[in-house]
Write an enzyme that holds these catalytic residues in place. Structure first.
Site, PDB file in Angstrom:
ATOM      1  N   CYS A   1       0.692  -1.513   0.121  1.00  0.00           N
ATOM      2  CA  CYS A   1      -0.159  -0.331   0.273  1.00  0.00           C
ATOM      3  C   CYS A   1       0.705   1.102  -0.056  1.00  0.00           C
ATOM      4  O   CYS A   1       1.995   1.697   0.857  1.00  0.00           O
ATOM      5  CB  CYS A   1      -1.032  -0.199   1.040  1.00  0.00           C
ATOM      6  SG  CYS A   1      -1.921   1.863   1.292  1.00  0.00           S
TER       7      CYS A   1
ATOM      8  N   ASP B   1     -20.042 -15.163  21.438  1.00  0.00           N
ATOM      9  CA  ASP B   1     -19.207 -15.113  21.351  1.00  0.00           C
ATOM     10  C   ASP B   1     -18.865 -13.154  21.365  1.00  0.00           C
ATOM     11  O   ASP B   1     -20.017 -12.124  21.189  1.00  0.00           O
ATOM     12  CB  ASP B   1     -19.340 -14.440  19.357  1.00  0.00           C
ATOM     13  CG  ASP B   1     -18.587 -13.779  18.343  1.00  0.00           C
ATOM     14  OD1 ASP B   1     -17.431 -12.865  18.200  1.00  0.00           O
ATOM     15  OD2 ASP B   1     -18.854 -13.481  17.346  1.00  0.00           O
TER      16      ASP B   1
ATOM     17  N   CYS C   1     -11.817 -11.842  19.753  1.00  0.00           N
ATOM     18  CA  CYS C   1     -11.152 -10.588  19.076  1.00  0.00           C
ATOM     19  C   CYS C   1     -10.180 -10.546  19.550  1.00  0.00           C
ATOM     20  O   CYS C   1      -9.455  -9.229  19.706  1.00  0.00           O
ATOM     21  CB  CYS C   1     -12.341  -9.554  18.493  1.00  0.00           C
ATOM     22  SG  CYS C   1     -13.183  -8.610  18.957  1.00  0.00           S
TER      23      CYS C   1
ATOM     24  N   GLU D   1      -7.889 -13.420  16.288  1.00  0.00           N
ATOM     25  CA  GLU D   1      -8.925 -14.226  16.084  1.00  0.00           C
ATOM     26  C   GLU D   1      -8.865 -15.594  17.022  1.00  0.00           C
ATOM     27  O   GLU D   1      -7.655 -15.966  16.503  1.00  0.00           O
ATOM     28  CB  GLU D   1     -10.306 -14.289  15.761  1.00  0.00           C
ATOM     29  CG  GLU D   1     -11.637 -14.208  15.886  1.00  0.00           C
ATOM     30  CD  GLU D   1     -12.823 -13.212  15.990  1.00  0.00           C
ATOM     31  OE1 GLU D   1     -13.637 -13.353  15.947  1.00  0.00           O
ATOM     32  OE2 GLU D   1     -12.422 -12.149  15.524  1.00  0.00           O
TER      33      GLU D   1
END
Length: 416
Positions: A65, A347, A374, A408
């Site tokens: 990038c 979750d 996460c 995760e």
């Protein structure tokens, strides 16, 4: 101060020590020799704001990038992907206190299915690293893919020809605030959502995006700097679709979906693999990402979610996949007994499980827990709390977010 970057912090910043100080330096790699000229204090940490890399480490690679080093989106593009995975494996293993493998993302550029681009007088792009008031002007985002260049070019043509006012960050002035792109990576469907302040959108707006499956105009009527609002109008389809294996999901501008579709396939497969028994409770069920996938495989699923709109989307997803699953609005305290279920899936948000839910799990003691996280730090805390009644049977890390420090985890816990 001068020194050598020793390692990366949990946040993906290089750590340099000199003169009894520890300073975090963004966009650096272990082995870099740096000179730090200025730093700022943030939550008892010192973060370099003006620094030079005097000698680069041999572990570096060339970022893909052109905005790397100023944009706050990706911190790790200068590390070879295998080094990124090593960093995440070490981070996750340290928090869980056992050796944890991390599954690589099948795609590491063009993998994101959503980006939220700031539209402002400072530029059209992403926040400059370490600021909320400045924006790095971009022409495309390589982690989203080629469609980003097309959408941003169309947006700039619209601005040039229609001359709407752009948002002034910090002053709550201006009309255009964000443009949000969402893409079904497995369906090719594209959604463009323009987020504005209150005002009048020129009727010509959708004409600039003839290639989009769905075009939305959302209005943020608050001073909060957020990339969503009340849906004012839409053109084309009301939803775009994404497909994970044999399951189709509808995506709306205001619904959450895993941002890496390619790795989301691995995630739902792994959750399905860790589920035992027949009756499953999906807490924090969202739009039914896990619940619908499991119901398609014959499990009897009940999902509970606090967000009414997410529950509405989950029901739509169940309907279009022709499966029988129950989704309802509620909180964990609305469940009579977790022991009624063979497996409970959790979750939670980054803050982890609420202490009341931890106590309820320990009281009701369902046979199997599947914990999707996460945030390794809060996951670690919750696992210690649950250890009085549960042991870790299996655990796997998944790289959902290439080029960032995030990772995760999916943990299968069994009652002891």
């Amino acid at each position: 101060m001068r020194g050598t970057i020793e390692r990366l912090s949990d946040e993906g910043l290089g750590i340099v020590k000199a003169n009894k100080r520890e300073v975090l330096v963004p966009y650096t790699a272990p082995g870099d020799i740096v000179e730090v000229l200025r730093w700022r204090r943030k939550k008892r940490k010192l973060i370099a704001t003006d620094f030079k890399v005097l000698e680069e480490s041999s572990t570096r690679t060339e970022p893909k990038c052109p905005y790397f080093g100023v944009c706050g989106g990706c911190l790790l593009q200068h590390l070879p992907y295998e080094k990124q995975l090593e960093f995440k494996k070490e981070k996750l293993s340290t928090y869980i206190d056992m050796d944890v493998d991390v599954m690589p993302s099948p795609v590491i550029y063009g993998h994101r299915n959503r980006i939220d681009v700031v539209v402002s007088t400072k530029g059209i792009g992403f926040r400059r690293y370490g600021t909320w008031w400045d924006v790095v002007d971009i022409e495309e985002c390589p982690v989203f893919g080629p469609a980003s260049r097309k959408v941003l070019k169309s947006l700039r043509n619209f601005i040039e020809e229609e001359n709407p006012t752009l948002y002034e960050i910090g002053k709550n002035k201006g009309f255009l605030r964000y443009i949000v792109m969402r893409e079904g990576k497995f369906t090719g469907e594209l959604m463009v959502n323009l987020v504005t302040s209150e005002g009048t959108l020129p009727e010509s707006f959708p004409e600039y995006f003839p290639y989009a499956t769905s075009i939305y105009w959302s209005v943020n009527r608050t001073e909060s700097d957020v990339s969503y609002g009340d849906v004012e109008r839409y053109w084309g389809e009301p939803f775009i679709r994404e497909r994970l294996d044999d399951v189709t999901y509808l995506i709306h501008p205001n619904s959450f979906f895993q941002t890496n579709s390619y790795q989301a396939v691995s995630l739902v497969r792994k959750v399905a693999e860790f589920v035992d028994g027949e009756k499953v409770l999906d807490l924090y069920s969202g739009v039914g990402t896990f619940g619908v996938y499991l119901a398609k495989r014959g499990f009897k699923v009940e999902g509970i979610e606090i967000n009414p709109f997410a529950v509405e989307m989950a029901k739509k997803n169940a309907q279009i996949n022709e499966i029988d699953a129950e989704f309802r609005v509620g909180e964990d305290k609305d469940v009579n007994s977790l022991s009624e279920y063979d497996t409970v899936i959790v979750d939670p948000p980054r803050a982890g499980l609420h202490p009341k839910l931890v106590r309820k799990i320990l009281k009701d003691r369902p046979e199997t827990l599947v914990y999707v996280s996460c945030n390794p730090k809060t996951l670690s805390q919750n696992l210690k709390e649950l250890s009085e009644s549960y042991k870790i049977e299996e655990v796997i890390g998944l790289d959902m977010f290439p080029h960032t420090p995030h990772v995760e985890a999916v943990v299968q816990l069994k009652r002891v």
